[in-house]
Motif scaffolding. Structure first.
Motif, short mmCIF file in Angstrom:
data_model
loop_
_atom_site.label_atom_id
_atom_site.label_comp_id
_atom_site.label_asym_id
_atom_site.label_seq_id
_atom_site.Cartn_x
_atom_site.Cartn_y
_atom_site.Cartn_z
N VAL A 8 -21.39 -22.70 14.66
CA VAL A 8 -20.53 -22.02 13.67
C VAL A 8 -19.96 -20.72 14.23
O VAL A 8 -19.35 -19.94 13.48
CB VAL A 8 -21.31 -21.72 12.36
CG1 VAL A 8 -21.59 -22.98 11.59
CG2 VAL A 8 -22.61 -20.97 12.65
N ARG A 9 -20.13 -20.49 15.55
CA ARG A 9 -19.66 -19.22 16.11
C ARG A 9 -18.19 -18.97 15.78
O ARG A 9 -17.35 -19.87 15.98
CB ARG A 9 -19.85 -19.22 17.63
CG ARG A 9 -20.75 -18.10 18.08
CD ARG A 9 -21.12 -18.24 19.52
NE ARG A 9 -21.63 -19.60 19.80
CZ ARG A 9 -22.03 -19.99 20.99
NH1 ARG A 9 -22.01 -19.17 22.01
NH2 ARG A 9 -22.48 -21.22 21.18
N SER A 51 -26.50 -14.93 11.96
CA SER A 51 -27.18 -14.79 13.25
C SER A 51 -26.60 -15.75 14.28
O SER A 51 -26.58 -15.45 15.48
CB SER A 51 -28.69 -15.03 13.06
OG SER A 51 -29.36 -14.89 14.28
N ALA A 52 -26.10 -16.89 13.82
CA ALA A 52 -25.51 -17.88 14.73
C ALA A 52 -24.06 -17.52 15.08
O ALA A 52 -23.40 -18.26 15.80
CB ALA A 52 -25.58 -19.27 14.11
N GLY A 53 -23.54 -16.41 14.54
CA GLY A 53 -22.23 -15.93 14.95
C GLY A 53 -21.09 -16.30 14.01
O GLY A 53 -19.92 -16.08 14.34
N ALA A 54 -21.41 -16.84 12.82
CA ALA A 54 -20.33 -17.18 11.87
C ALA A 54 -19.82 -15.92 11.16
O ALA A 54 -20.52 -14.91 11.09
CB ALA A 54 -20.86 -18.17 10.83
N GLU A 113 -9.79 -15.76 0.26
CA GLU A 113 -8.40 -15.45 0.61
C GLU A 113 -7.84 -16.49 1.56
O GLU A 113 -6.67 -16.81 1.54
CB GLU A 113 -8.33 -14.06 1.23
CG GLU A 113 -8.27 -12.99 0.16
CD GLU A 113 -8.47 -11.60 0.71
OE1 GLU A 113 -8.30 -11.40 1.93
OE2 GLU A 113 -8.83 -10.72 -0.10
N GLN A 114 -8.69 -17.01 2.44
CA GLN A 114 -8.21 -18.07 3.34
C GLN A 114 -9.15 -19.27 3.26
O GLN A 114 -10.34 -19.10 2.97
CB GLN A 114 -8.10 -17.57 4.78
CG GLN A 114 -9.44 -17.30 5.44
CD GLN A 114 -9.26 -16.93 6.91
OE1 GLN A 114 -9.21 -15.75 7.25
NE2 GLN A 114 -9.15 -17.94 7.77
N LEU A 115 -8.59 -20.47 3.52
CA LEU A 115 -9.44 -21.67 3.43
C LEU A 115 -10.54 -21.58 4.50
O LEU A 115 -10.32 -21.06 5.60
CB LEU A 115 -8.59 -22.93 3.61
CG LEU A 115 -7.62 -23.21 2.46
CD1 LEU A 115 -6.79 -24.47 2.72
CD2 LEU A 115 -8.34 -23.33 1.11
N GLN A 116 -11.70 -22.10 4.16
CA GLN A 116 -12.89 -21.93 5.00
C GLN A 116 -13.11 -23.13 5.93
O GLN A 116 -12.76 -24.26 5.60
CB GLN A 116 -14.13 -21.78 4.10
CG GLN A 116 -14.06 -20.60 3.17
CD GLN A 116 -14.19 -19.28 3.90
OE1 GLN A 116 -15.26 -18.92 4.34
NE2 GLN A 116 -13.08 -18.55 4.05
N ASP A 117 -13.71 -22.84 7.09
CA ASP A 117 -14.06 -23.94 8.02
C ASP A 117 -15.26 -24.72 7.49
O ASP A 117 -15.37 -25.93 7.70
CB ASP A 117 -14.42 -23.37 9.40
CG ASP A 117 -13.26 -22.63 10.02
OD1 ASP A 117 -12.18 -23.24 10.13
OD2 ASP A 117 -13.41 -21.43 10.35
N ALA A 118 -16.14 -24.00 6.84
CA ALA A 118 -17.34 -24.66 6.31
C ALA A 118 -17.82 -23.92 5.06
O ALA A 118 -17.59 -22.71 4.92
CB ALA A 118 -18.45 -24.67 7.36
#
Ligand SMILES: C[S@@+](CC[C@H](N)C(=O)[O-])C[C@H]1O[C@@H](n2cnc3c(N)ncnc32)[C@H](O)[C@@H]1O
Length: 440
Positions: free
Chosen positions: A232-233, A253-256, A295-300
């Motif tokens: 999810v970086r 913590s995984a960088g998302a 505000e913006q569509l999400q990747d996940a």
């Protein structure tokens, strides 16, 4: 007096309907205790609550009147006494004499001491009544019947047996930390999924790494929901029901780039504290997820939906006695509307991790199947090699249901395959997790 405090906690929860955390704050018998007495009182109360139905079955067999006709504080002491006898390995003599003394002090007018003496002696002389009682008798009858009919007798028994044990404390580590190193430092066990497992009862905030923010407490099974989102970086990920924040911490913590949203201000304060201790950046939003849009569509999106929480009864056993069937029926509707909201937040082909901490199919696989039937979602099946330590939990459809395999103990395994599975499987709270993709 630890036993009186333990009984007061059982009284406030099993009889008074409070949850254990509120009872710990409210009990005037528990609050004056210090140090080991405090831990002992809490351990006795938790043990009694974890096995409450089974203890009551034993008591009903040795009492000459229905449980409802016993003075509630005396009944609470009897329950705590049975927990010591059957679950905590306390010698019969020590248990009976200390519990009788507690009854004399706490309820001098009720002649509770004589009753406690007679009943605990009888219960102690027949341990088989407890040992041979059905595993699912720990729960209220209606709930035991519901869980058995939902997931089958062997799975229901496996969960019930795990509930009898004091649950361990699992730690999730910041990115870059090695489980083997922390297991060495903490005298703990490294689990195949990357968590570190401690025996219960350790003073969490005094352990190495706590103040430095190197880890946080999170059941090993709870790590799966964020884990199945993969790398999810730098991705935009919203955690829709985020508090107290274990999964949001994992994602950050995984960088998302994490948005942690929750409807409860009080619970979000805990997220804020956790994020600050762990130095993890995230945007924190107080809102009802059903109305809020990013505000913006999400990747996940991670949706750890509100649920009946039947999968975490070993940590909150009083929950079994605070629910009723009508209560269970109200969750699937909320879960479906949160899923609709998640769809609107995701970009086309964006990924959803749906999670509930209950084995109830109505709140798990049924919600997912209905979403797929709507044509808006597609399942992206989870493969066993994505979830080290939890390959036993992957369902034929490709979801996860972290029920301990019935032959989980290495001693009880009846074949080489079962033994290997037992040795490599992680026990945990019960989670259902599914991975869906938003169809464009
Ligand atoms: C199972 S807990 C989440 C646990 C959390 N994901 C974690 O890992 O620590 C469910 C959360 O959903 C929140 N919640 C319930 N209904 C909600 C809604 N309509 N919108 C946003 N949050 C909601 C509750 O306040 C609760 O904190």
């Amino acid at each position: 007096m630890s036993r009186v405090a333990a009984a007061d906690l059982v009284l406030l929860t099993a009889h008074g309907g409070a949850d254990l955390d509120s009872a710990l704050e409210a009990s005037d018998q528990y609050s004056p205790l210090e140090g080991p007495d405090r831990g002992f009182a809490r351990a006795m109360a938790s043990a009694a609550l974890r096995a409450l139905g089974r203890i009551d079955l034993v008591l009903s067999g040795v009492l000459d009147r229905p449980l409802e006709r016993i003075d509630p504080p005396v009944l609470a002491l009897l329950r705590v006494g049975c927990a010591q006898l059957f679950l905590m390995g306390i010698q019969d003599y020590a248990c009976v004499s200390a519990t009788v003394e507690a009854a004399r002090r706490w309820r001098p007018a009720s002649r509770g001491g004589a009753l406690v003496n007679a009943i605990l002696r009888r219960a102690a002389s027949e341990p088989r009544a407890f040992l041979e009682a059905p595993a699912t008798s720990i729960w209220p009858d209606w709930l035991a019947a519901y869980i058995r009919s939902s997931i089958g007798e062997p799975a229901a028994c496996a969960i019930a047996e795990l509930q009898l044990e004091e649950p361990p404390i699992d730690l999730s580590l910041q990115r870059g930390e090695r489980a083997a190193d922390w297991a060495d430092r903490l005298g703990a066990t490294a689990l195949p999924n990357g968590s570190v497992r401690l025996e219960t009862g350790r003073p969490i905030s005094e352990l190495p790494g706590y103040a430095e923010g190197r880890w946080w407490v999170q059941d090993a099974g709870a790590t799966l929901a964020a884990g199945i989102l993969g790398d999810v970086r730098d991705k935009h990920v919203t955690d829709l029901c985020a508090a107290p924040g274990g999964k949001a911490m994992q994602l950050a913590s995984a960088g998302a780039k994490v948005t942690a949203l929750d409807i409860s201000r009080q619970r979000l304060d805990v997220v804020k504290r956790n994020a600050a201790r762990l130095s993890l950046p995230m945007t924190i939003v107080e809102a009802d997820a059903r109305g809020w849009r990013p505000e913006q569509l999400q990747d996940a999106v991670l949706l750890d939906a509100p649920c009946s929480a039947l999968g975490v009864l070993r940590r909150h056993p009083e929950g079994a006695w605070r629910r009723d069937p009508a209560d269970l029926a109200r969750f699937p509707k909320t879960q479906a509307s949160l899923l609709d909201a998640a769809w609107e937040m995701l970009r086309p082909d964006g990924v959803l991790s749906y999670c509930v901490c209950t084995p109830s199919p109505e709140e798990g696989v049924d919600v997912i199947e209905a979403a797929i039937r709507s044509g808006r979602w597609e399942r992206r099946p989870i493969a066993p090699d994505e979830t080290p330590g939890f390959s036993h939990a992957v369902t034929p459809a490709g979801d996860l249901l972290t029920i301990p395999p019935p032959a989980l103990s290495v001693e009880r395994a009846s074949s080489e395959v079962e033994r290997d599975l037992a040795a490599s499987s992680v026990t945990s709270d019960v989670f259902f997790v599914a991975r869906l993709v938003r169809r464009s």
